[in-house]
Motif scaffolding. Structure first.
Motif, PDB file in Angstrom:
ATOM      1  N   ILE A   4      87.294  66.493  23.114  1.00  0.00           N
ATOM      2  CA  ILE A   4      88.471  65.988  22.409  1.00  0.00           C
ATOM      3  C   ILE A   4      88.010  65.066  21.286  1.00  0.00           C
ATOM      4  CG2 ILE A   4      88.792  63.925  23.856  1.00  0.00           C
ATOM      5  CD1 ILE A   4      91.832  64.492  23.699  1.00  0.00           C
ATOM      6  N   THR A   5      88.796  65.012  20.220  1.00  0.00           N
ATOM      7  CA  THR A   5      88.480  64.128  19.108  1.00  0.00           C
ATOM      8  C   THR A   5      89.268  62.835  19.228  1.00  0.00           C
ATOM      9  OG1 THR A   5      90.207  65.053  17.685  1.00  0.00           O
ATOM     10  CG2 THR A   5      88.011  66.079  17.587  1.00  0.00           C
ATOM     11  N   LEU A   6      88.785  61.823  18.535  1.00  0.00           N
ATOM     12  CA  LEU A   6      89.450  60.518  18.581  1.00  0.00           C
ATOM     13  C   LEU A   6      90.835  60.593  17.942  1.00  0.00           C
ATOM     14  CD1 LEU A   6      89.230  57.580  19.400  1.00  0.00           C
ATOM     15  CD2 LEU A   6      87.927  57.122  17.315  1.00  0.00           C
ATOM     16  N   SER A   7      90.968  61.340  16.847  1.00  0.00           N
ATOM     17  CA  SER A   7      92.284  61.465  16.216  1.00  0.00           C
ATOM     18  C   SER A   7      93.264  62.194  17.125  1.00  0.00           C
ATOM     19  CB  SER A   7      92.160  62.198  14.880  1.00  0.00           C
ATOM     20  OG  SER A   7      91.617  63.498  15.057  1.00  0.00           O
ATOM     21  N   ASN A  55      92.041  49.106  18.716  1.00  0.00           N
ATOM     22  CA  ASN A  55      92.255  49.071  20.167  1.00  0.00           C
ATOM     23  C   ASN A  55      91.902  50.408  20.796  1.00  0.00           C
ATOM     24  OD1 ASN A  55      93.148  46.401  20.344  1.00  0.00           O
ATOM     25  ND2 ASN A  55      95.271  46.952  19.921  1.00  0.00           N
ATOM     26  N   LEU A  56      92.313  51.501  20.129  1.00  0.00           N
ATOM     27  CA  LEU A  56      91.987  52.837  20.636  1.00  0.00           C
ATOM     28  C   LEU A  56      90.476  53.055  20.630  1.00  0.00           C
ATOM     29  CD1 LEU A  56      92.597  55.736  21.495  1.00  0.00           C
ATOM     30  CD2 LEU A  56      92.986  56.295  19.072  1.00  0.00           C
ATOM     31  N   ALA A  57      89.812  52.698  19.531  1.00  0.00           N
ATOM     32  CA  ALA A  57      88.356  52.868  19.452  1.00  0.00           C
ATOM     33  C   ALA A  57      87.647  52.024  20.498  1.00  0.00           C
ATOM     34  CB  ALA A  57      87.869  52.510  18.051  1.00  0.00           C
ATOM     35  N   SER A  58      88.120  50.800  20.732  1.00  0.00           N
ATOM     36  CA  SER A  58      87.504  49.927  21.743  1.00  0.00           C
ATOM     37  C   SER A  58      87.665  50.509  23.141  1.00  0.00           C
ATOM     38  CB  SER A  58      88.121  48.528  21.677  1.00  0.00           C
ATOM     39  OG  SER A  58      87.863  47.913  20.429  1.00  0.00           O
ATOM     40  N   ALA A  59      88.830  51.098  23.420  1.00  0.00           N
ATOM     41  CA  ALA A  59      89.042  51.739  24.719  1.00  0.00           C
ATOM     42  C   ALA A  59      88.061  52.890  24.908  1.00  0.00           C
ATOM     43  CB  ALA A  59      90.481  52.230  24.832  1.00  0.00           C
ATOM     44  N   GLU A  63      83.866  53.380  14.158  1.00  0.00           N
ATOM     45  CA  GLU A  63      84.208  52.384  13.149  1.00  0.00           C
ATOM     46  C   GLU A  63      84.726  53.040  11.884  1.00  0.00           C
ATOM     47  OE1 GLU A  63      84.938  48.661  11.762  1.00  0.00           O
ATOM     48  OE2 GLU A  63      84.364  49.272  13.796  1.00  0.00           O
ATOM     49  N   SER A  64      84.191  54.202  11.536  1.00  0.00           N
ATOM     50  CA  SER A  64      84.697  54.929  10.378  1.00  0.00           C
ATOM     51  C   SER A  64      86.135  55.363  10.610  1.00  0.00           C
ATOM     52  CB  SER A  64      83.823  56.165  10.101  1.00  0.00           C
ATOM     53  OG  SER A  64      82.513  55.776   9.761  1.00  0.00           O
ATOM     54  N   PHE A  65      86.445  55.776  11.836  1.00  0.00           N
ATOM     55  CA  PHE A  65      87.827  56.153  12.170  1.00  0.00           C
ATOM     56  C   PHE A  65      88.756  54.949  12.038  1.00  0.00           C
ATOM     57  CE2 PHE A  65      91.126  56.025  15.438  1.00  0.00           C
ATOM     58  CZ  PHE A  65      91.864  57.169  15.126  1.00  0.00           C
ATOM     59  N   VAL A  66      88.313  53.790  12.496  1.00  0.00           N
ATOM     60  CA  VAL A  66      89.149  52.594  12.427  1.00  0.00           C
ATOM     61  C   VAL A  66      89.495  52.265  10.980  1.00  0.00           C
ATOM     62  CG1 VAL A  66      89.201  50.107  12.843  1.00  0.00           C
ATOM     63  CG2 VAL A  66      88.282  51.638  14.589  1.00  0.00           C
ATOM     64  N   LYS A  67      88.544  52.411  10.084  1.00  0.00           N
ATOM     65  CA  LYS A  67      88.750  52.032   8.682  1.00  0.00           C
ATOM     66  C   LYS A  67      89.388  53.133   7.846  1.00  0.00           C
ATOM     67  CE  LYS A  67      84.775  48.890   8.715  1.00  0.00           C
ATOM     68  NZ  LYS A  67      83.417  48.620   8.181  1.00  0.00           N
ATOM     69  N   SER A  68      89.578  54.302   8.449  1.00  0.00           N
ATOM     70  CA  SER A  68      90.032  55.449   7.669  1.00  0.00           C
ATOM     71  C   SER A  68      91.510  55.428   7.343  1.00  0.00           C
ATOM     72  CB  SER A  68      89.707  56.746   8.431  1.00  0.00           C
ATOM     73  OG  SER A  68      90.484  56.816   9.628  1.00  0.00           O
ATOM     74  N   GLY A  69      92.323  54.641   8.011  1.00  0.00           N
ATOM     75  CA  GLY A  69      93.764  54.670   7.798  1.00  0.00           C
ATOM     76  C   GLY A  69      94.319  56.001   8.262  1.00  0.00           C
ATOM     77  N   SER A 108      93.810  58.785   6.706  1.00  0.00           N
ATOM     78  CA  SER A 108      93.031  59.807   6.011  1.00  0.00           C
ATOM     79  C   SER A 108      92.838  61.024   6.912  1.00  0.00           C
ATOM     80  CB  SER A 108      91.670  59.233   5.606  1.00  0.00           C
ATOM     81  OG  SER A 108      90.834  60.260   5.138  1.00  0.00           O
ATOM     82  N   GLU A 109      92.873  62.205   6.326  1.00  0.00           N
ATOM     83  CA  GLU A 109      92.658  63.436   7.069  1.00  0.00           C
ATOM     84  C   GLU A 109      91.211  63.910   6.946  1.00  0.00           C
ATOM     85  OE1 GLU A 109      95.494  66.323   5.899  1.00  0.00           O
ATOM     86  OE2 GLU A 109      97.241  65.156   6.568  1.00  0.00           O
ATOM     87  N   ASP A 110      90.360  63.052   6.465  1.00  0.00           N
ATOM     88  CA  ASP A 110      88.935  63.379   6.319  1.00  0.00           C
ATOM     89  C   ASP A 110      88.307  63.547   7.701  1.00  0.00           C
ATOM     90  OD1 ASP A 110      86.314  63.669   5.697  1.00  0.00           O
ATOM     91  OD2 ASP A 110      86.091  61.758   4.630  1.00  0.00           O
ATOM     92  N   ARG A 111      87.940  64.783   8.049  1.00  0.00           N
ATOM     93  CA  ARG A 111      87.393  65.063   9.378  1.00  0.00           C
ATOM     94  C   ARG A 111      86.046  64.394   9.618  1.00  0.00           C
ATOM     95  NH1 ARG A 111      89.609  69.386  12.262  1.00  0.00           N
ATOM     96  NH2 ARG A 111      91.374  70.378  11.225  1.00  0.00           N
ATOM     97  N   SER A 112      85.342  64.041   8.525  1.00  0.00           N
ATOM     98  CA  SER A 112      84.040  63.392   8.695  1.00  0.00           C
ATOM     99  C   SER A 112      84.186  61.994   9.289  1.00  0.00           C
ATOM    100  CB  SER A 112      83.316  63.309   7.348  1.00  0.00           C
ATOM    101  OG  SER A 112      84.012  62.445   6.458  1.00  0.00           O
TER     102      SER A 112
END
Length: 435
Positions: free
Chosen positions: A129-132, A164-168, A186-192, A194-198
Motif C-alpha cells: 500500500i502507498t502512503l497516499s 501525523n499520518l507519516a509519524s504513525a 518527509e517528501s510526502f509531508v511537504k508535498s501538499g 501534489s499528485e507527484d508519485r515520486s
C-alpha cells in the motif's frame, strides 16, 4: 599387562570428569545469561521484530528459549507470549492504565487516533500500500458519525495531519508492521496535494505483527453501545482487566502478578500506592518475589522502608536512563539533586525554572544551543519534570511538585568539572613516551 592397560584406559576418564563438570557449568551459565537477555529484550520491546541487527539477535534468543519464556512470563506476570518465525509478541498489559507518562513521547491523542485508523485500514489492505492511499482510506474511516460528533475531523491537505499520518507509519515501521521499500515520508509531508508519485511511499505490510498490536483481554468492540465504558481510562482498564478468581489461592496469584507487573514496569513501587487487596501479599512476600524477578531479569533488588525497587545498573532495560548523556539528561540530574536537597516547602514549576536558568549560567556552554535563554529554561524544566515523573521520583499535582522518597538516591555532591583546553588537558601518549 592387563593392569597397565587398565591404568592407561582409566587415566583419561579420571582427568576428564572435572573438565566435563566445568563445561556443563559454563553451559548452564550461558543458558541463564541468554534467558535473562531474552526476558529484558521482551520487556523493552514486547512486539519484537527483526528490524535491526540487535533485534534480530534478541529474536533468535527468544525463539531458542521460547518454552522457558512462556512459562516465566505466565507465572510471574500473567502475560501470554507468542513466538513466531519472524516476530515475538509479549502481551504486556500496563500495570497502571492511568499513568500519563506512558506511551510514545511524540504522540498526542490525535496522533494515536490516526495510528488506530491506519491499523484498521491495513487490516483490510493488500500486501502492499502507498502512503497516499492510506491517507485517502483513513479519510473515509474518519467520516464515522461517532468520530465526527467528538470533533475529530481529518484533512490530508493540512500539513499537520500529513505529518501525523507519516509519524504513525514510521512508528509502525519501527514495530515491523510496515516496511518502506520506496519513497520518503518527509517528501510526502511537504508535498501538499501534489499528485507527484515520486513524493509517495510504498510499503510492504507484515500481517503477523499487525494482528498482534492490540494487547488486551477483551476486544473494544465486544461492548454494546449502552454498556461501553465512557472515559478513556475506564475503557483501557476494562479491556485489560484480568478475570477475578474465586479461590484464595487464585486471589493471591492475581495480587502477586499485579505487583510483579508494576515492578517490571516501574522503577519503584511505594507502599502507599499498593491496592488494599494486594497489600498483605506485598508486605509478606515482596522480598521473595523481588528476588525471583531479579534472578530472571538481572535487575538488582532495592528493599526500601517506603517500598521496593528493581534497579537496572546496566541501563539497557530502561527507556528513561538516569544519569545519561545529553543536555536533557544533565538538566534532569541537576533538578533531581536540587529537589533532593530542598529542606522545606513544596516546589513548583516556576521555582524549578528559575533554578534551571541559574544553572545555565554555569553549565550552559556544555548544553545544546537551543537550550539557551528564557524559552530554553522553560523547555528544559518541562523535560526534567516529565522525566522525573516517569521515573517515579516526583509526582505532579497541577503546578505543584511532590518529592518522592526514592529521589534521595540522587542527592549528589559538588561536581568536579575538568576542562580539556590548552592549559588543562589530558597528556598525549606520545608526549609521555618522549618524557
Amino acid at each position: 599387562m592387563s593392569a597397565a592397560s587398565s591404568t592407561r584406559n582409566e587415566a583419561p576418564a579420571q582427568t576428564g570428569r572435572p573438565g566435563g563438570r566445568e563445561i556443563l557449568r559454563q553451559q548452564e551459565t550461558q543458558e541463564h545469561a541468554e534467558r535473562r537477555e531474552a526476558v529484558r529484550a521482551l520487556l523493552m520491546r514486547p512486539l519484537l521484530t527483526p528490524t535491526t541487527a540487535e533485534a534480530r539477535e534478541a529474536l533468535r534468543l527468544v525463539r531458542r528459549h521460547s518454552a522457558y519464556l512462556r512459562e516465566w512470563f505466565a507465572r510471574e506476570a500473567g502475560w501470554p507470549l507468542r513466538v513466531e518465525r519472524d516476530y515475538a509478541r509479549l502481551w504486556k498489559r500496563p500495570s497502571d492504565t492511568s499513568d500519563p507518562t506512558r506511551g510514545w513521547a511524540s504522540f498526542n491523542r490525535r496522533r494515536y487516533a490516526i495510528f488506530c485508523l491506519v491499523c484498521a485500514v491495513l487490516a483490510r489492505s493488500d500486501p502492499q500500500i502507498t502512503l497516499s492511499a492510506l491517507g485517502d482510506q483513513i479519510l473515509s474511516l474518519a467520516k464515522d458519525t461517532d468520530l465526527l460528533s467528538r470533533g475529530f475531523i481529518l484533512d490530508m491537505a493540512d500539513i499537520h495531519d500529513r505529518r501525523n499520518l507519516a509519524s504513525a507509519c514510521v512508528a509502525l515501521g519501527e514495530l515491523g508492521v510496515l516496511n518502506a521499500i520506496d519513497g520518503d515520508a518527509e517528501s510526502f509531508v511537504k508535498s501538499g496535494q501534489s499528485e507527484d508519485r515520486s513524493r509517495d511511499v510504498l510499503y510492504d505490510v507484515n500481517r503477523g505483527p499487525l494482528a498482534s498490536i492490540l494487547a488486551c483481554v477483551r476486544g473494544p468492540s465486544t461492548w454494546s453501545e449502552n454498556d461501553a465504558p465512557k472515559t478513556i481510562i475506564d475503557r483501557i482498564s476494562a479491556i485489560t482487566a484480568d478475570i477475578q478468581p474465586e479461590t484464595d489461592e487464585g486471589r493471591r496469584d492475581v495480587s502477586r502478578r499485579r505487583i510483579s507487573r508494576r515492578l517490571l514496569d516501574d522503577p519503584v513501587v511505594y507502599d502507599d500506592t499498593v491496592d488494599e487487596a494486594d497489600m498483605q501479599y506485598f508486605i509478606n512476600q515482596r522480598g521473595a518475589m523481588a528476588n525471583r524477578l531479579a534472578l530472571g531479569t538481572g535487575l538488582v533488588v532495592e528493599l526500601r522502608s517506603e517500598g521496593l525497587a528493581l534497579c537496572d545498573p546496566d541501563g539497557n532495560c530502561s527507556d528513561v536512563a538516569m544519569p545519561a548523556d545529553g543536555t536533557d539528561a544533565h538538566v534532569t540530574l541537576l533538578v533531581a539533586d536540587h529537589l533532593a536537597h530542598a529542606e522545606s516547602g513544596v516546589p513548583d514549576r516556576l521555582q524549578i525554572e528559575r533554578f534551571v536558568a541559574q544553572s545555565a549560567k554555569r553549565y550552559g556552554r556544555y548544553w545544546r544551543r537551543s537550550a539557551q535563554g528564557e524559552a530554553g529554561a522553560r523547555e528544559l524544566t518541562a523535560i526534567a519534570i516529565y522525566r522525573l515523573s516517569q521515573l517515579k521520583l516526583i509526582s505532579i499535582e497541577g503546578d505543584s511538585i511532590e518529592v518522592l522518597p526514592a529521589l534521595s538516591r540522587y542527592k549528589l555532591g559538588e561536581p568536579d568539572i575538568k576542562h580539556r583546553d590548552d592549559d588543562d588537558r589530558l597528556p598525549d601518549v606520545s608526549e609521555e613516551a618522549d618524557e
